[in-house]
Design an enzyme around this catalytic site. Structure first.
Site, PDB file in Angstrom:
ATOM      1  CG  HIS A 190     -27.796   7.292  18.924  1.00  0.00           C
ATOM      2  ND1 HIS A 190     -26.659   7.140  18.162  1.00  0.00           N
ATOM      3  CD2 HIS A 190     -27.559   6.599  20.072  1.00  0.00           C
ATOM      4  CE1 HIS A 190     -25.788   6.384  18.808  1.00  0.00           C
ATOM      5  NE2 HIS A 190     -26.298   6.052  19.984  1.00  0.00           N
TER       6      HIS A 190
ATOM      7  CD  GLU B 171     -29.001  -1.060  17.836  1.00  0.00           C
ATOM      8  OE1 GLU B 171     -29.863  -0.180  17.677  1.00  0.00           O
ATOM      9  OE2 GLU B 171     -28.171  -1.366  16.941  1.00  0.00           O
TER      10      GLU B 171
ATOM     11  CD  GLN C 199     -28.283   2.780  20.207  1.00  0.00           C
ATOM     12  OE1 GLN C 199     -27.601   3.539  20.886  1.00  0.00           O
ATOM     13  NE2 GLN C 199     -27.770   1.914  19.354  1.00  0.00           N
TER      14      GLN C 199
ATOM     15  CG  HIS D  68     -25.479   6.116  24.938  1.00  0.00           C
ATOM     16  ND1 HIS D  68     -26.055   4.886  25.129  1.00  0.00           N
ATOM     17  CD2 HIS D  68     -25.458   6.313  23.595  1.00  0.00           C
ATOM     18  CE1 HIS D  68     -26.364   4.356  23.953  1.00  0.00           C
ATOM     19  NE2 HIS D  68     -26.018   5.199  23.000  1.00  0.00           N
TER      20      HIS D  68
ATOM     21  CD  GLU E 157     -22.781   5.458  20.492  1.00  0.00           C
ATOM     22  OE1 GLU E 157     -23.712   5.399  21.334  1.00  0.00           O
ATOM     23  OE2 GLU E 157     -22.824   4.861  19.412  1.00  0.00           O
TER      24      GLU E 157
HETATM   25  C1  V0V Z   1     -22.356   3.852  34.487  1.00  0.00           C
HETATM   26  N1  V0V Z   1     -22.183   5.080  35.011  1.00  0.00           N
HETATM   27  C2  V0V Z   1     -22.802   5.977  34.237  1.00  0.00           C
HETATM   28  C3  V0V Z   1     -23.386   5.233  33.185  1.00  0.00           C
HETATM   29  N2  V0V Z   1     -23.087   3.913  33.365  1.00  0.00           N
HETATM   30  N3  V0V Z   1     -22.911   7.308  34.324  1.00  0.00           N
HETATM   31  C4  V0V Z   1     -23.625   7.921  33.366  1.00  0.00           C
HETATM   32  N4  V0V Z   1     -24.218   7.289  32.323  1.00  0.00           N
HETATM   33  C5  V0V Z   1     -24.118   5.942  32.220  1.00  0.00           C
HETATM   34  N5  V0V Z   1     -24.702   5.315  31.210  1.00  0.00           N
HETATM   35  C6  V0V Z   1     -21.460   5.395  36.245  1.00  0.00           C
HETATM   36  C7  V0V Z   1     -21.983   4.571  37.401  1.00  0.00           C
HETATM   37  O1  V0V Z   1     -23.100   5.178  37.986  1.00  0.00           O
HETATM   38  C8  V0V Z   1     -20.791   4.544  38.316  1.00  0.00           C
HETATM   39  O2  V0V Z   1     -20.724   5.741  39.029  1.00  0.00           O
HETATM   40  C9  V0V Z   1     -19.605   4.496  37.380  1.00  0.00           C
HETATM   41  O3  V0V Z   1     -20.103   5.025  36.130  1.00  0.00           O
HETATM   42  C10 V0V Z   1     -19.124   3.079  37.148  1.00  0.00           C
HETATM   43  O4  V0V Z   1     -20.232   2.313  36.762  1.00  0.00           O
HETATM   44  P1  V0V Z   1     -20.405   0.733  37.006  1.00  0.00           P
HETATM   45  O5  V0V Z   1     -21.844   0.454  37.169  1.00  0.00           O
HETATM   46  O6  V0V Z   1     -19.433   0.260  38.040  1.00  0.00           O
HETATM   47  O7  V0V Z   1     -20.044   0.135  35.616  1.00  0.00           O
HETATM   48  P2  V0V Z   1     -18.664  -0.028  34.863  1.00  0.00           P
HETATM   49  O8  V0V Z   1     -17.580   0.853  35.397  1.00  0.00           O
HETATM   50  O9  V0V Z   1     -18.394  -1.489  34.754  1.00  0.00           O
HETATM   51  O10 V0V Z   1     -19.117   0.490  33.435  1.00  0.00           O
HETATM   52  C11 V0V Z   1     -19.493   1.811  33.190  1.00  0.00           C
HETATM   53  C12 V0V Z   1     -19.074   2.154  31.761  1.00  0.00           C
HETATM   54  C13 V0V Z   1     -19.683   1.056  30.850  1.00  0.00           C
HETATM   55  C14 V0V Z   1     -19.609   3.541  31.407  1.00  0.00           C
HETATM   56  C15 V0V Z   1     -17.535   2.142  31.663  1.00  0.00           C
HETATM   57  O11 V0V Z   1     -21.101   1.093  30.954  1.00  0.00           O
HETATM   58  C16 V0V Z   1     -19.273   1.155  29.407  1.00  0.00           C
HETATM   59  O12 V0V Z   1     -18.183   0.735  29.010  1.00  0.00           O
HETATM   60  N6  V0V Z   1     -20.169   1.713  28.540  1.00  0.00           N
HETATM   61  C17 V0V Z   1     -19.857   1.842  27.114  1.00  0.00           C
HETATM   62  C18 V0V Z   1     -20.505   0.747  26.309  1.00  0.00           C
HETATM   63  C19 V0V Z   1     -22.021   0.790  26.347  1.00  0.00           C
HETATM   64  O13 V0V Z   1     -22.613   1.476  27.187  1.00  0.00           O
HETATM   65  N7  V0V Z   1     -22.673   0.022  25.450  1.00  0.00           N
HETATM   66  C20 V0V Z   1     -24.124  -0.051  25.380  1.00  0.00           C
HETATM   67  C21 V0V Z   1     -24.664   0.864  24.328  1.00  0.00           C
HETATM   68  P3  V0V Z   1     -20.643   5.753  40.633  1.00  0.00           P
HETATM   69  O14 V0V Z   1     -21.843   4.988  41.085  1.00  0.00           O
HETATM   70  O15 V0V Z   1     -19.335   5.046  40.919  1.00  0.00           O
HETATM   71  O16 V0V Z   1     -20.639   7.202  40.986  1.00  0.00           O
HETATM   72  S1  V0V Z   1     -24.270   0.211  22.741  1.00  0.00           S
HETATM   73  C22 V0V Z   1     -24.604   1.437  21.562  1.00  0.00           C
HETATM   74  O17 V0V Z   1     -24.897   2.607  21.981  1.00  0.00           O
HETATM   75  C23 V0V Z   1     -24.537   1.081  20.211  1.00  0.00           C
HETATM   76  C24 V0V Z   1     -24.287  -0.311  19.764  1.00  0.00           C
HETATM   77  C25 V0V Z   1     -24.729   2.111  19.153  1.00  0.00           C
HETATM   78  O18 V0V Z   1     -25.022   3.265  19.430  1.00  0.00           O
HETATM   79  O19 V0V Z   1     -24.595   1.749  17.951  1.00  0.00           O
HETATM   80 CO    CO Z   2     -25.582   4.324  21.077  1.00  0.00          CO
END
Ligand code: V0V
Ligand code: CO
Length: 145
Positions: A7, A43, A62, A86, A136
């Site tokens: 996805h 979602e 998604q 993502h 992911e």
């Molecule tokens: C943040 N950044 C990204 C980003 N989100 N870069 C690309 N794509 C993304 N989606 C960058 C952001 O611009 C910053 O860069 C840096 O990472 C740190 O971001 P932040 O805003 O300070 O946020 P953090 O560090 O607290 O968190 C970022 C991460 C977080 C990626 C670690 O979003 C995370 O843990 N994501 C994984 C969980 C998730 O996204 N769940 C929702 C989907 P600069 O500005 O410093 O350069 S759930 C899902 O998909 C499900 C349930 C499923 O598929 O079944």
């Molecule tokens: Co997902």
């Protein structure tokens, strides 16, 4: 390691409005809806294509609405606005793939698989080590019987 694109995750402010847009504009159908407290999202999965052999599962869009501004998707929306959040790749074995990827020096967000949409096991890789793409891994549940 990657079997297919499972996805593409898209961040949106209003899930129902985005679902209605994808349904009416592209004729997609919602096949699953879920609130995932751990991931901080409400979602919906919209099926895009069959994605080859049935055993491999389909391909989906998604749509992700944050449960609050402090969540991953909430912070993303505040910084970048709506858009691609993502890419989720189908793998046969998330735990095995995580170990292999970590050994190559890529930072893992999740060291062990979490609960994902439609019963999948999921894990995220850090976007800073994947050229700016939040990545992911998705292991679909088994349908053995
Ligand atoms: C943040 N950044 C990204 C980003 N989100 N870069 C690309 N794509 C993304 N989606 C960058 C952001 O611009 C910053 O860069 C840096 O990472 C740190 O971001 P932040 O805003 O300070 O946020 P953090 O560090 O607290 O968190 C970022 C991460 C977080 C990626 C670690 O979003 C995370 O843990 N994501 C994984 C969980 C998730 O996204 N769940 C929702 C989907 P600069 O500005 O410093 O350069 S759930 C899902 O998909 C499900 C349930 C499923 O598929 O079944
Ligand atoms: Co997902």
């Amino acid at each position: 390691m990657f079997l297919r694109i499972d996805h593409v995750g898209i961040a949106c402010h209003n899930l129902e409005e985005s679902v209605a847009f994808y349904e009416s504009t592209f004729g997609l159908t919602v096949v699953s809806r879920e609130v995932n407290e751990e991931q901080g999202v409400r979602e919906a999965m919209l099926r895009v294509a069959d994605g080859g052999p049935a055993a491999l599962g389909g391909s989906y869009i998604q749509l992700l609405e944050p449960l609050s501004p402090e969540t991953a998707v909430g912070k993303f929306l505040a910084k970048r606005g709506e858009g691609v959040h993502h890419v989720g790749y189908g793998v046969a074995d998330v735990a095995g793939a995580l170990a292999e990827i970590e050994a190559k020096g890529v930072r893992l967000i999740d060291r062990r698989p979490r609960h994902g949409s439609m019963g999948a096991s999921i894990a995220f890789l850090h976007p800073k080590d994947v050229g700016g793409v939040l990545t992911e891994l998705v292991e679909a549940p088994r349908h053995d019987s």
